[in-house]
Scaffold this active site. Structure first.
Site, PDB file in Angstrom:
ATOM      1  N   CYS A 145      -8.949  -3.541   2.744  1.00 56.60           N
ATOM      2  CA  CYS A 145      -7.813  -4.462   2.587  1.00 56.60           C
ATOM      3  C   CYS A 145      -8.089  -5.571   1.576  1.00 56.60           C
ATOM      4  CB  CYS A 145      -7.424  -5.057   3.930  1.00 56.60           C
ATOM      5  SG  CYS A 145      -7.070  -3.800   5.154  1.00 56.60           S
TER       6      CYS A 145
ATOM      7  N   HIS B 137      -3.538 -11.617   3.086  1.00 55.07           N
ATOM      8  CA  HIS B 137      -3.416 -10.207   3.472  1.00 55.07           C
ATOM      9  C   HIS B 137      -2.541 -10.142   4.723  1.00 55.07           C
ATOM     10  CE1 HIS B 137      -4.137  -6.202   4.664  1.00 55.07           C
ATOM     11  NE2 HIS B 137      -5.035  -6.484   5.598  1.00 55.07           N
TER      12      HIS B 137
ATOM     13  N   ASN C 233       0.599  -3.729   8.116  1.00 60.16           N
ATOM     14  CA  ASN C 233      -0.593  -3.909   7.284  1.00 60.16           C
ATOM     15  C   ASN C 233      -0.718  -2.704   6.338  1.00 60.16           C
ATOM     16  OD1 ASN C 233      -3.190  -3.930   6.257  1.00 60.16           O
ATOM     17  ND2 ASN C 233      -4.178  -4.470   8.190  1.00 60.16           N
TER      18      ASN C 233
END
Ligand code: COA
Length: 325
Positions: free
Chosen positions: A112, A252, A282
């Site tokens: 990520c 994020h 996500n």
């Protein structure tokens, strides 16, 4: 040394929307649980397109916004943990799909945090005079490695891609990029690849299920909050700035509670954080460039604004960036 600045952005997400109530048909969960624990309401899932398709769509939108010709692109970096193939890299497939045949092309994997790592590489190459520009993409089809029977993970993830075009500039742009990793915590977030194989023995087998994401949610949560708070504070201290000098923080998009924790701990109003995880979940390396593109499209970032992006994820990795737009 040269400066580099982001000149355009673009993103692409699949059409198929899975909301929390649809997930409750697959696993024992509820809209109430998912919303209160994560803030996520919908995620986009790619049923037919692969990672390179989403990456190429995002790239084409980004290039259209930049108004440059594909043959001018010198480097393509794709950050992904869900490539179409081990080889060729997703970046090579994107190069072919968009026709950027003069560009060097490679993938990187920092989960990520991948988009920040990729920007760091592109910025460093441009600063060193090695390339004049780069197309930097974060793209994922996490649905390929999601265990749709595991309620503790399947509610979190989604698919998508975001891209930026950066080029050498005499003006300010990317001011500071930092990246790091805590490999001793690698076991907290894992998706396995092929194991070793003895060619003289036919023992052992590997199935798709072995690649499904396994996560220690609480440990990752602890890491994520520490990184969010620490990275922003470090940038504030180093540049002697406060949230009042910053137009927008793009975190994020993993969990609303992680962002709320950072907001409270650093006494930064929630309005300063761009949040779209309710719509996409996500999307790993794609989450920051998708959010950045949305903020740009909404006119929330103007020339001269200072913005921060912070990433964290599998590895465990982290990265942050301070940009003057
Ligand atoms: N629906 C309903 N119940 C669920 C559930 C779901 N989707 N997922 C887990 N549960 C249950 C658990 O089984 C557990 O039940 P039990 O108490 O009977 O054992 C209970 O909810 C609490 O689980 P827990 O794991 O303690 O929840 P949590 O408050 O830590 O929230 C996460 C779980 C995953 C939302 C949270 O840990 C998190 O966001 N971590 C960070 C993950 C992340 O961002 N990863 C990506 C980083 S890039």
């Amino acid at each position: 040394m040269f400066n580099s600045r982001i000149v355009s952005t673009g993103s692409a997400v699949p059409d198929f929307i899975i909301d929390n109530s649809m997930l409750a048909e697959l696993v024992d969960t509820s809209d109430e649980w998912i919303t209160t624990r994560t803030g996520i309401r919908n995620r986009r899932i790619s049923r037919y397109k692969n990672t390179s398709d989403l990456a190429s769509e995002a790239a084409e939108k980004c290039l259209k916004n930049a108004g440059i010709k594909v043959e001018e692109i010198e480097m393509i970096i794709v950050a992904t943990v869900t490539p179409d193939t081990f080889t060729p890299s997703t970046a090579c497939i994107v190069q072919q799909k968009i026709g950027a045949f003069k560009a060097s092309a490679m993938d990187i994997n920092a989960a990520c945090s991948g988009f920040i790592y990729a920007l760091d590489i592109a910025d460093s190459m441009i600063s060193a005079g090695r390339f004049k520009n780069a197309l930097v993409i974060g793209a994922e089809c996490l649905s390929k490695i999601t265990d749709w029977k595991d309620r503790s993970t399947c509610v979190l993830f989604g698919d998508g891609a975001g891209a930026v075009f950066i080029e050498k500039s005499s003006e300010s742009g990317i001011i500071k990029v930092s990246t790091g990793a805590e490999g001793d915590k690698s076991g907290y977030l894992i998706s396995k690849a092929l194991p070793p194989r003895d060619p003289f023995q036919n023992k052992g087998s590997f199935s798709n299920e072995d690649s499904y994401i396994k996560m220690n949610g609480q440990e990752v949560f602890r890491f994520a909050t520490r990184i969010m708070v620490g990275s922003i504070k470090k940038l504030f201290d180093e540049y002697k700035i406060s949230h009042k000098d910053i137009k927008l923080i793009i975190p994020h998009q993993a969990n609303l509670r992680i962002i709320e924790f950072a907001s409270k701990k650093l006494a930064i109003p929630m309005e300063k954080f761009y949040v779209n995880l309710q719509d996409y979940g996500n999307t790993s390396s794609a989450s920051i460039p998708i959010a950045l593109n949305e903020a740009v499209e909404k006119g929330m970032i103007e020339k001269g604004d200072l913005i921060i992006a912070v990433g964290f994820g599998g590895g465990l990795t982290y990265g942050s960036i301070l940009i003057e737009w």
